[in-house]
Design an enzyme around this catalytic site. Structure first.
Site, PDB file in Angstrom:
ATOM      1  N   ASP A 219      59.408  72.620  19.054  1.00 40.72           N
ATOM      2  CA  ASP A 219      60.435  73.547  18.592  1.00 40.72           C
ATOM      3  C   ASP A 219      61.831  73.039  18.959  1.00 40.72           C
ATOM      4  O   ASP A 219      62.835  73.651  18.589  1.00 40.72           O
ATOM      5  CB  ASP A 219      60.205  74.968  19.109  1.00 40.72           C
ATOM      6  CG  ASP A 219      60.210  75.069  20.630  1.00 40.72           C
ATOM      7  OD1 ASP A 219      60.431  74.047  21.303  1.00 40.72           O
ATOM      8  OD2 ASP A 219      59.968  76.176  21.143  1.00 40.72           O
ATOM      9  N   SER A 220      61.881  71.897  19.620  1.00 35.49           N
ATOM     10  CA  SER A 220      63.149  71.186  19.808  1.00 35.49           C
ATOM     11  C   SER A 220      63.768  70.816  18.473  1.00 35.49           C
ATOM     12  O   SER A 220      64.946  70.447  18.411  1.00 35.49           O
ATOM     13  CB  SER A 220      62.933  69.928  20.654  1.00 35.49           C
ATOM     14  OG  SER A 220      61.821  69.174  20.172  1.00 35.49           O
TER      15      SER A 220
ATOM     16  N   ASP B 191      53.959  73.002  18.030  1.00 34.74           N
ATOM     17  CA  ASP B 191      54.580  73.967  18.938  1.00 34.74           C
ATOM     18  C   ASP B 191      54.589  75.356  18.315  1.00 34.74           C
ATOM     19  O   ASP B 191      54.964  75.522  17.150  1.00 34.74           O
ATOM     20  CB  ASP B 191      56.016  73.540  19.212  1.00 34.74           C
ATOM     21  CG  ASP B 191      56.381  73.603  20.682  1.00 34.74           C
ATOM     22  OD1 ASP B 191      55.635  74.228  21.456  1.00 34.74           O
ATOM     23  OD2 ASP B 191      57.409  73.013  21.053  1.00 34.74           O
TER      24      ASP B 191
ATOM     25  N   LYS C 131      50.695  74.227  21.143  1.00 36.37           N
ATOM     26  CA  LYS C 131      51.333  74.343  22.454  1.00 36.37           C
ATOM     27  C   LYS C 131      52.096  75.661  22.522  1.00 36.37           C
ATOM     28  O   LYS C 131      52.771  76.034  21.566  1.00 36.37           O
ATOM     29  CB  LYS C 131      52.292  73.189  22.715  1.00 36.37           C
ATOM     30  CG  LYS C 131      52.945  73.244  24.110  1.00 36.37           C
ATOM     31  CD  LYS C 131      53.824  72.043  24.379  1.00 36.37           C
ATOM     32  CE  LYS C 131      55.168  72.139  23.712  1.00 36.37           C
ATOM     33  NZ  LYS C 131      56.011  73.261  24.240  1.00 36.37           N
TER      34      LYS C 131
ATOM     35  N   GLU D   4      54.374  78.280  25.443  1.00 36.49           N
ATOM     36  CA  GLU D   4      55.053  78.329  26.726  1.00 36.49           C
ATOM     37  C   GLU D   4      54.563  79.493  27.572  1.00 36.49           C
ATOM     38  O   GLU D   4      54.262  80.572  27.060  1.00 36.49           O
ATOM     39  CB  GLU D   4      56.569  78.456  26.523  1.00 36.49           C
ATOM     40  CG  GLU D   4      57.199  77.223  25.889  1.00 36.49           C
ATOM     41  CD  GLU D   4      58.714  77.339  25.802  1.00 36.49           C
ATOM     42  OE1 GLU D   4      59.285  78.332  26.291  1.00 36.49           O
ATOM     43  OE2 GLU D   4      59.329  76.405  25.241  1.00 36.49           O
TER      44      GLU D   4
ATOM     45  N   GLU E 205      57.860  70.775  32.657  1.00 35.75           N
ATOM     46  CA  GLU E 205      59.230  70.423  32.299  1.00 35.75           C
ATOM     47  C   GLU E 205      60.207  70.774  33.402  1.00 35.75           C
ATOM     48  O   GLU E 205      60.227  71.904  33.901  1.00 35.75           O
ATOM     49  CB  GLU E 205      59.658  71.113  31.000  1.00 35.75           C
ATOM     50  CG  GLU E 205      61.082  70.759  30.595  1.00 35.75           C
ATOM     51  CD  GLU E 205      61.454  71.139  29.169  1.00 35.75           C
ATOM     52  OE1 GLU E 205      62.608  70.892  28.778  1.00 35.75           O
ATOM     53  OE2 GLU E 205      60.581  71.685  28.458  1.00 35.75           O
TER      54      GLU E 205
END
Length: 263
Positions: free
Chosen positions: A44-45, A83, A112, A114, A180
């Site tokens: 999602d970057s 993501d 993925k 968070e 991270e």
């Protein structure tokens, strides 16, 4: 031979470093795949490096699926990690499942998401239904506003909480966990205490693998890159060579050096 979560587990067991990079389109995905990257993260970057936002929060599941489809067309061997964007899995386990299915149909092999303890039930729900999950703890960019900015996580008393988060997501069935922006000593501790691979980004050399945002590691992101990044284009004549150098430095333990991590 295609890379799978079983491949990554075996690499951890044998002490072979794992290499990930982000990609969001067909052309870069093909370059990474040809170079032999173990996994491509459609992160999602993309909200920052592709769309120009300050955070990944504006990214939608439709955006993620589109870019995953583009990447999948360029990949033959690398594992594709899709993501789950902000708001696509936090409401309920059922919501997470619906959106994970969308990402897998778009071409992701692993999804993925968070969060540590708060996502345990969701991770369990997904893995029990045949979806491979990578967790993400430490600095979680989707929560950047709640965290008060992009800050190192897990210092002091918070260290034990991150260790517990890693153990909990493993017990829930996660196949890997991204660490991270955590102190390298803590990342080393977590890597030694869990059986699933740890993929570090700003977490030091003791993680089982590393991931960077492609635009950071080839020096084309117009804003300031994080401390833990390195420009691998310096001294090379092509992006393919830069990616190969990244893979080599991760595999041999040259990257990340201490200056690319936190005390």
């Amino acid at each position: 031979m295609s890379v799978t979560v079983t491949t990554l587990s075996k690499m951890k067991q044998e002490g072979n470093k794992i290499t990930w990079l982000t990609a969001y389109d067909y052309s870069f995905a093909a370059v990474l795949d040809t170079a032999g990257i173990d996994a491509i993260l459609v992160g999602d970057s993309l909200g920052m490096v592709m769309q120009g936002h300050d955070t990944p929060v504006p990214v939608t599941i439709e955006h993620s699926c589109y870019h995953t489809q583009c990447v999948a067309r360029g990949v033959k061997n690398s594992m594709i990690v899709g993501d789950m964007p902000f708001g696509s899995y936090q409401v309920s386990k059922e919501q997470a499942y619906r959106n994970a299915v969308k990402l897998m149909r778009a071409g992701a092999h692993v999804i993925k998401l968070e969060g540590g303890e708060l996502q345990v039930e969701t991770i369990r729900f997904l893995t029990e239904r045949g979806i491979a999950v990578c967790a993400h703890i430490g600095l979680t960019p989707q929560s950047v506003h709640q965290l008060g900015g992009f800050k190192v996580q897990g210092r002091g008393e918070a260290a034990d909480k991150l260790v517990e988060d890693a153990l909990r997501v493993q017990q829930a069935g996660a196949s890997a966990v991204v660490l991270e922006a955590v102190p390298r000593a803590l990342a080393k501790r977590i890597t030694g205490e869990i059986a699933i691979p740890t993929i570090g980004i700003g977490a030091g050399k003791h993680c089982d693998g590393q991931v960077l945002v492609l635009q950071d590691m080839i020096g084309i992101y117009p804003k300031k890159s994080p401390k833990f990044c390195k420009n691998f284009m310096q001294g090379t004549d092509s992006i393919a060579a830069a990616v190969s150098n990244y893979i080599d430095e991760v595999k041999t333990g040259q990257f990340p050096a201490d200056q690319h991590s936190f005390d």
